[in-house]
Design a protein around this motif. Structure first.
Motif, PDB file in Angstrom:
ATOM      1  N   GLN A 338     -32.805 -23.432 -67.421  1.00  0.00           N
ATOM      2  CA  GLN A 338     -32.426 -24.716 -66.830  1.00  0.00           C
ATOM      3  C   GLN A 338     -33.013 -25.880 -67.628  1.00  0.00           C
ATOM      4  O   GLN A 338     -32.306 -26.850 -67.950  1.00  0.00           O
ATOM      5  CB  GLN A 338     -32.906 -24.768 -65.384  1.00  0.00           C
ATOM      6  CG  GLN A 338     -32.219 -23.777 -64.462  1.00  0.00           C
ATOM      7  CD  GLN A 338     -32.925 -23.639 -63.128  1.00  0.00           C
ATOM      8  OE1 GLN A 338     -33.869 -24.381 -62.820  1.00  0.00           O
ATOM      9  NE2 GLN A 338     -32.503 -22.675 -62.321  1.00  0.00           N
ATOM     10  N   PHE A 342     -30.715 -28.493 -69.748  1.00  0.00           N
ATOM     11  CA  PHE A 342     -30.763 -29.826 -69.140  1.00  0.00           C
ATOM     12  C   PHE A 342     -31.294 -30.849 -70.144  1.00  0.00           C
ATOM     13  O   PHE A 342     -30.717 -31.931 -70.324  1.00  0.00           O
ATOM     14  CB  PHE A 342     -31.650 -29.775 -67.908  1.00  0.00           C
ATOM     15  CG  PHE A 342     -31.046 -30.434 -66.696  1.00  0.00           C
ATOM     16  CD1 PHE A 342     -31.776 -31.322 -65.936  1.00  0.00           C
ATOM     17  CD2 PHE A 342     -29.742 -30.160 -66.298  1.00  0.00           C
ATOM     18  CE1 PHE A 342     -31.246 -31.929 -64.814  1.00  0.00           C
ATOM     19  CE2 PHE A 342     -29.203 -30.743 -65.181  1.00  0.00           C
ATOM     20  CZ  PHE A 342     -29.939 -31.630 -64.430  1.00  0.00           C
ATOM     21  N   LEU A 366     -35.445 -36.346 -64.981  1.00  0.00           N
ATOM     22  CA  LEU A 366     -34.428 -35.300 -64.946  1.00  0.00           C
ATOM     23  C   LEU A 366     -35.014 -33.948 -64.584  1.00  0.00           C
ATOM     24  O   LEU A 366     -34.435 -33.178 -63.810  1.00  0.00           O
ATOM     25  CB  LEU A 366     -33.730 -35.190 -66.305  1.00  0.00           C
ATOM     26  CG  LEU A 366     -32.583 -36.155 -66.617  1.00  0.00           C
ATOM     27  CD1 LEU A 366     -31.995 -35.801 -67.961  1.00  0.00           C
ATOM     28  CD2 LEU A 366     -31.514 -36.099 -65.539  1.00  0.00           C
ATOM     29  N   THR A 367     -36.151 -33.626 -65.159  1.00  0.00           N
ATOM     30  CA  THR A 367     -36.749 -32.301 -64.930  1.00  0.00           C
ATOM     31  C   THR A 367     -37.516 -32.225 -63.613  1.00  0.00           C
ATOM     32  O   THR A 367     -37.856 -31.123 -63.165  1.00  0.00           O
ATOM     33  CB  THR A 367     -37.704 -31.934 -66.076  1.00  0.00           C
ATOM     34  OG1 THR A 367     -38.746 -32.937 -66.179  1.00  0.00           O
ATOM     35  CG2 THR A 367     -36.959 -31.863 -67.401  1.00  0.00           C
ATOM     36  N   PRO A 369     -36.724 -32.504 -60.308  1.00  0.00           N
ATOM     37  CA  PRO A 369     -36.268 -31.592 -59.242  1.00  0.00           C
ATOM     38  C   PRO A 369     -36.285 -30.126 -59.651  1.00  0.00           C
ATOM     39  O   PRO A 369     -36.476 -29.248 -58.805  1.00  0.00           O
ATOM     40  CB  PRO A 369     -34.832 -32.067 -58.955  1.00  0.00           C
ATOM     41  CG  PRO A 369     -34.410 -32.798 -60.186  1.00  0.00           C
ATOM     42  CD  PRO A 369     -35.644 -33.408 -60.747  1.00  0.00           C
ATOM     43  N   LEU A 370     -36.092 -29.840 -60.946  1.00  0.00           N
ATOM     44  CA  LEU A 370     -36.113 -28.446 -61.398  1.00  0.00           C
ATOM     45  C   LEU A 370     -37.501 -27.850 -61.265  1.00  0.00           C
ATOM     46  O   LEU A 370     -37.667 -26.714 -60.788  1.00  0.00           O
ATOM     47  CB  LEU A 370     -35.651 -28.359 -62.858  1.00  0.00           C
ATOM     48  CG  LEU A 370     -34.215 -28.812 -63.159  1.00  0.00           C
ATOM     49  CD1 LEU A 370     -33.951 -28.725 -64.651  1.00  0.00           C
ATOM     50  CD2 LEU A 370     -33.217 -27.962 -62.392  1.00  0.00           C
ATOM     51  N   LEU A 448     -32.697 -32.215 -53.332  1.00  0.00           N
ATOM     52  CA  LEU A 448     -32.809 -31.827 -54.741  1.00  0.00           C
ATOM     53  C   LEU A 448     -31.539 -32.147 -55.509  1.00  0.00           C
ATOM     54  O   LEU A 448     -31.593 -32.562 -56.679  1.00  0.00           O
ATOM     55  CB  LEU A 448     -33.134 -30.331 -54.843  1.00  0.00           C
ATOM     56  CG  LEU A 448     -34.516 -29.894 -54.362  1.00  0.00           C
ATOM     57  CD1 LEU A 448     -34.620 -28.369 -54.351  1.00  0.00           C
ATOM     58  CD2 LEU A 448     -35.611 -30.497 -55.245  1.00  0.00           C
ATOM     59  N   GLY A 452     -31.343 -34.599 -58.661  1.00  0.00           N
ATOM     60  CA  GLY A 452     -30.882 -34.062 -59.938  1.00  0.00           C
ATOM     61  C   GLY A 452     -29.716 -34.823 -60.525  1.00  0.00           C
ATOM     62  O   GLY A 452     -29.636 -35.021 -61.742  1.00  0.00           O
TER      63      GLY A 452
END
Length: 778
Positions: A338, A342, A366-367, A369-370, A448, A452
């Motif tokens: 991911q 991403f 960007l990262t 929520p991951l 989330l 994202g």
């Protein structure tokens, strides 16, 4: 197919892979969203191509998933003969005689984890001396992998499935013989595994931390000790630097191009060498899934330069995703996959005129929520750490590690290189220790999704639009944060931590958080072996504690508390001094802010406290209790001990009180005599929820007391296949006579009683299947 159509097709195919391999509300929504996006915004021939490509991949995923399900549904097979093809670079051994690795069953080609306990040092030496592909033949049990038995616990079974592994083999006797590869491909594959093993052994001769860096950065042999020695690497989001990826491919290409110019090679020959070296690098590093994207992207750029073609970065990214999904269909189910796709997509889209700090901030958002979806925490220094670490890695660390790896014969060179890497490692640790680690919690999946998707709308938006995007992101985050940190429900939860005790009492809205015992690892030394496996101490902590001496607190209790937004524990109650009750207190005390630690009166002077608790107390205050001392902010009452340390288990803390609509009794390892004294001293105390003492031992449950109390529910915390036979059959018969409803961690995993104030509560268990049917222990 146009550029935009290619991008939409790759998005849709990626979403379909998530839906097929991990169907849930989140993946269904993603698949529907990207389907609508592709079909509503694509026209003509491009729509036909997107549709055909998506259907082809969907069929491929469904067929592959069906085959994986058939493999996973194989029944358990006991005491059968198995022959496993194993390579030396996929096998580990330790000083306790344990051999483990990944191999292939010769009968079916299925990949499995295998385990073997050597009988003596000579038996173990057989494995350590193997240099090539080996056929391991012996009697053993083939068992399915076990799912996580606690909520919010890392699910190793699902992780193994992304590697197409669903079973494990435990061998009792093993015969070893060399495997003679039949085809040229098998011989070539064996040769690469052999080289990888030789290079790994060469790297292991280096001192730490440059050894761990060399294994991770050059060979893809990242060991968990890398993160054990410096946990701030994970906390600061620097994992991607230690995963073989585009960073390493770009470095390799740059070095080859520089060498080609240095010796005067034709450009065409240099490009050919680059193409071959990328494939060799992928094979030599044991073909890690995360490297496929980088190799495909690198080969695409080499092809474009060789044939004077131009490919847009987005086009290369799209085809890299599609081809990677052919080789590894479940790549997007892993955090590494991911993050890789991403981040590279963002880098391909971000405007060139953005300054470096702005790009770094955008990538962190960007990262967010991951990472939070899997770790439940976030470090505010992550953006700064990545901005500093990325150029330092490319200009200093990677070249220094290469010099150390290839220059071991040069006196003093490794020492200098290790000093430089140590300085970097220590800087990471120092930065990670600064205040800034925030426990976010397990945010709801709709939150989330908003977190994202929202940042992508910042690209190309006008000033007013950007304000709306930022406001939406902040509103979603604050809503999710509030839902996690101020829940309406409370709970009493018994963790499944094997043969030990650990329970959580959390009042509604997190008014108070009480942890009762922590579990711990009870070690039994193997005869004929040296005992403790040699491990590296964490270099920048004053108190070292080998990871292999820990129980399951770090993997079970810590993520569960973090998922509920808990960073502060009001009370840590340690019932008594046995290892399986307080052995992991160090993990809790060094991970959370603990206000007070309850001990039975008299225990503060005992060796168990002085060694395992006192050095890690920090600002936590110690309260030695009897039933005459009732600590503040404790929702339960101390019922025992009556006086300081009388004898073994007589000093165990017993707690009782109301948990929602029920009255709870929990007593560590209190024996029958202790229960009888509590009944005599508190005749009006009538618990209807009892956590059986001493894991269901017959010495700890008094039948007369149970007959007087007549509890409705009973909880048992014990390990599967434990050597003590807990819970004892007599205890189960007592519960049957009292018509109690019994919940058991061995059979059902984590046990939760969830309530809302004094309204009716309900029980939840992690597994509705009997987990004792599995041969996997915990």
């Amino acid at each position: 197919m146009g550029l935009q159509a290619t991008l939409k097709a790759s998005w849709l195919v990626g979403a379909l892979s998530l839906f097929v391999y991990r169907p849930n509300l989140l993946t269904i929504c993603l698949a529907l969203f990207f389907s609508l996006l592709a079909f509503l915004t694509t026209r003509g021939r491009d729509l036909i191509v997107v549709l055909a490509l998506s259907l082809a991949f969907l069929l491929y995923f469904l067929v592959d998933q069906k085959a994986l399900d058939r493999q996973a549904n194989q029944p358990e097979k006991k005491r059968q003969s198995y022959t496993i093809l194993a390579y030396p670079d996929e096998r580990t051994t330790n000083s306790q005689g344990r051999v483990a690795g990944i191999g292939r069953l010769k009968s079916s080609g299925e990949r499995v984890y295998y385990y073997y306990q050597a009988k003596d040092p000579e038996d173990l030496a057989r494995f350590r001396s193997l240099a090539g592909p080996t056929l391991m033949t012996g009697q053993g049990d083939l068992t399915p992998m076990m799912s996580a038995t606690n909520f919010y616990q890392f699910d190793f079974k699902e992780f193994a499935k992304t590697k197409r592994i669903t079973h494990q083999v435990r061998l009792q006797e093993v015969d070893l013989r060399s495997n003679q590869a039949a085809s040229w491909f098998d011989r070539l594959n064996a040769q690469f595994h052999h080289w990888h093993a030789i290079l790994s052994d060469h790297a292991k001769a280096l001192p730490n931390p440059v050894r761990n860096y060399a294994l991770a950065l050059l060979l893809g042999s990242k060991d968990q000790t890398l993160y054990d020695d410096n946990p701030k690497i994970q906390e600061l989001g620097l994992i991607h630097l230690f995963s073989l990826s585009g960073f390493h491919v770009a470095f390799l290409i740059t070095v080859i191009r520089w060498l080609g110019r240095l010796v005067g090679l034709y450009q065409e020959l240099t490009l050919a060498i680059m193409a071959l070296c990328l494939i060799g690098f992928y094979w030599l590093t044991a073909c890690p899934p995360i490297l496929v994207r980088a190799v495909i992207a690198g080969e695409s750029r080499i092809f474009a330069q060789a044939f004077n073609r131009r490919f847009a970065s987005i086009q290369i990214w799209s085809w890299s995703l599609l081809l990677t999904l052919v080789v590894h269909p479940q790549i997007l189910l892993t955090l590494g996959g991911q993050l890789s796709f991403f981040l590279t997509l963002a880098l391909a889209i971000l405007p060139d005129y953005w300054p470096t700090w702005q790009k770094g901030l955008f990538l962190s958002v960007l990262t967010f929520p991951l990472i939070v979806a899997q770790q439940y925490t976030w470090n505010l220094w992550q953006s700064l750490a990545n901005l500093i670490a990325i150029p330092v890695f490319s200009l200093v660390i990677l070249p220094v590690v290469l010099v150390a790896f290839f220059g071991q014969v040069v006196p003093g060179l490794v020492t200098i290189a290790n000093w430089l890497v140590t300085m970097f490692d220590q800087a990471v640790y120092w930065l990670g220790n600064l205040p800034g680690q925030i426990v976010i919690g397990a945010l709801p999946w709709p939150i989330l999704l908003v977190l994202g998707f929202a940042p992508w709308f910042l690209l190309g938006a006008e000033k007013t639009g950007r304000r709306w995007v930022v406001s939406t992101w902040l509103f979603a985050f604050l809503t999710g944060f509030s839902l996690v940190h101020f829940p309406r429900t409370g709970e009493f939860t018994t963790f499944d931590i094997g043969q030990g005790d650990a329970a959580l009492l959390r009042e509604p809205y997190n008014k108070s958080v009480t942890l009762i015992d922590t579990g711990g690892k009870v070690s039994f030394q193997k005869t004929g072996f040296s005992g403790q496996e040699a491990t590296e101490n964490k270099p920048y902590e004053k108190q070292s504690w080998p990871k292999n001496q820990e129980g399951q607190a770090r993997t079970v209790i810590v993520p569960y508390l973090h998922a509920h937004g808990i960073s502060r524990i009001n009370t840590l109650s340690l019932s008594h001094q046995d290892q399986d009750h307080l052995g992991d207190a160090r993990v809790i005390l060094t991970t959370f802010q603990v206000d007070q630690v309850l001990l039975p009166a008299g225990m503060a002077g005992q060796p168990a406290f002085l060694k395992k608790i006192q050095p890690y107390l920090g600002k936590a205050r110690v309260v030695s209790v009897t039933d005459q001392i009732q600590p503040a902010n404790l929702p339960l009452r101390v019922l025992h001990p009556f006086q300081p340390g009388i004898g073994e288990n007589e000093d165990s803390i017993a707690l009782g009180g109301r948990v929602g609509p029920l009255v709870l009794f929990t007593a560590g390892d209190l024996d029958q005599a202790g229960e009888k004294k509590i009944l005599a001293k508190y005749p009006d105390f009538r618990p209807n929820l009892v956590k059986f003492g001493h894991h269901g031992s017959k010495t700890a449950t008094n039948p007369a007391v149970m007959a007087e109390w007549q509890p409705t529910y009973g909880l048992i915390s014990a390990g599967r296949k434990n050597r003590y036979g807990h819970p004892n059959q007599e205890v189960l018969e007592i519960a049957t006579r009292q018509k109690m409803i019994v919940y058991d961690t061995r059979r059902q995993g984590m046990l939760r009683y969830v309530y809302e104030n004094h309204k009716k509560g309900h029980f939840q268990v992690k597994s509705t299947n009997d987990l004792t049917n599995s041969k996997t222990t915990n």
